[in-house]
Write an enzyme that holds these catalytic residues in place. Structure first.
Site, PDB file in Angstrom:
ATOM      1  CD1 TRP A  23      -8.255   5.259 -20.581  1.00  0.00           C
ATOM      2  CD2 TRP A  23      -6.789   6.851 -22.007  1.00  0.00           C
ATOM      3  NE1 TRP A  23      -6.834   5.448 -20.235  1.00  0.00           N
ATOM      4  CE2 TRP A  23      -5.973   6.180 -20.777  1.00  0.00           C
ATOM      5  CE3 TRP A  23      -6.137   7.581 -22.693  1.00  0.00           C
ATOM      6  CZ2 TRP A  23      -4.779   6.600 -20.584  1.00  0.00           C
ATOM      7  CZ3 TRP A  23      -4.885   7.902 -22.580  1.00  0.00           C
ATOM      8  CH2 TRP A  23      -4.320   7.373 -21.395  1.00  0.00           C
TER       9      TRP A  23
ATOM     10  CD  GLU B  21      -5.129  11.773 -20.714  1.00  0.00           C
ATOM     11  OE1 GLU B  21      -6.076  11.875 -21.821  1.00  0.00           O
ATOM     12  OE2 GLU B  21      -5.295  11.060 -19.969  1.00  0.00           O
TER      13      GLU B  21
ATOM     14  CE1 TYR C 133      -5.108   4.928 -16.494  1.00  0.00           C
ATOM     15  CE2 TYR C 133      -7.338   5.877 -17.209  1.00  0.00           C
ATOM     16  CZ  TYR C 133      -6.106   6.076 -17.051  1.00  0.00           C
ATOM     17  OH  TYR C 133      -5.804   7.207 -17.411  1.00  0.00           O
TER      18      TYR C 133
END
Length: 195
Positions: free
Chosen positions: A58, A50, A28
């Site tokens: 995350w 988000e 990522y």
């Protein structure tokens, strides 16, 4: 333990230290984070993810992203805006996503708001808040990376004024980082030159 400076990754290249805890993060970090994202649907997806991340790690969202995409019709605004109460109940029962009622409701409500906008309007609005890249030096350590900026606060206020939910200044800044509006790769990070 890192002092917040770039660390050598599995290939020996220096990276932001947060990116080295899992191979998912390395990929990522190297291929997505900080790279420019355009398009209303793509930005709606990032904004939604988000918001789902708020209060969570995350990596939890990243690993469930395929489930989120399947559950939310690949985050195509027009399709999600047409979701019914039955779709909402399906989402609340879907183990492939984060089953938080407020976040699901915000994602659905945001799609309905955005469906009324003209094509390209979300993209233009978000990118109009990108700061001048020459005004802030490259961060040397993680402590040099803010959680909120005047630009993210302004973006948050604008999005809220336009009817969007779960778009606080910290979420707005995370969106700006992820979508390349700012480059918060550390100065020594191999991905900084690539973003």
């Amino acid at each position: 333990m890192s002092d917040g400076t770039a660390l050598a990754g599995p290939d020996g290249a220096l990276r932001c230290p947060w990116a080295l805890s899992t191979t998912d993060y390395v990929t990522y970090h190297d291929e997505e984070w900080g790279r420019p994202v355009h398009g209303d649907d793509a930005l709606y997806e990032r904004l939604s993810l988000e918001a789902f991340q708020s209060g969570l790690s995350w990596i939890t969202i990243l690993r469930r992203r395929p489930g989120f995409r399947a559950a939310f019709a690949d985050f195509r605004i027009a399709k999600v805006a047409a979701f019914t109460d039955e779709d909402r109940e399906r989402l609340l029962a879907d183990p492939g996503i984060i089953r938080n009622r407020a976040k699901i409701d915000a994602t659905l409500a945001n799609a309905r708001v955005l469906a009324e906008w003209t094509p390209g309007e979300l993209d233009a609005l978000i990118w109009s808040h990108a700061p001048d890249p020459t005004t802030r030096p490259a961060p040397k350590t993680l402590t040099d990376v803010p959680a909120v900026t005047p630009e993210s606060t302004a973006l948050s206020k604008t999005l809220k004024k336009r009817g969007l939910r779960f778009v606080g200044p910290t979420t707005a800044y995370a969106l700006m980082q992820a979508c390349g509006l700012v480059d918060d790769h550390l100065e020594a990070c191999v991905a900084r030159s690539a973003s």
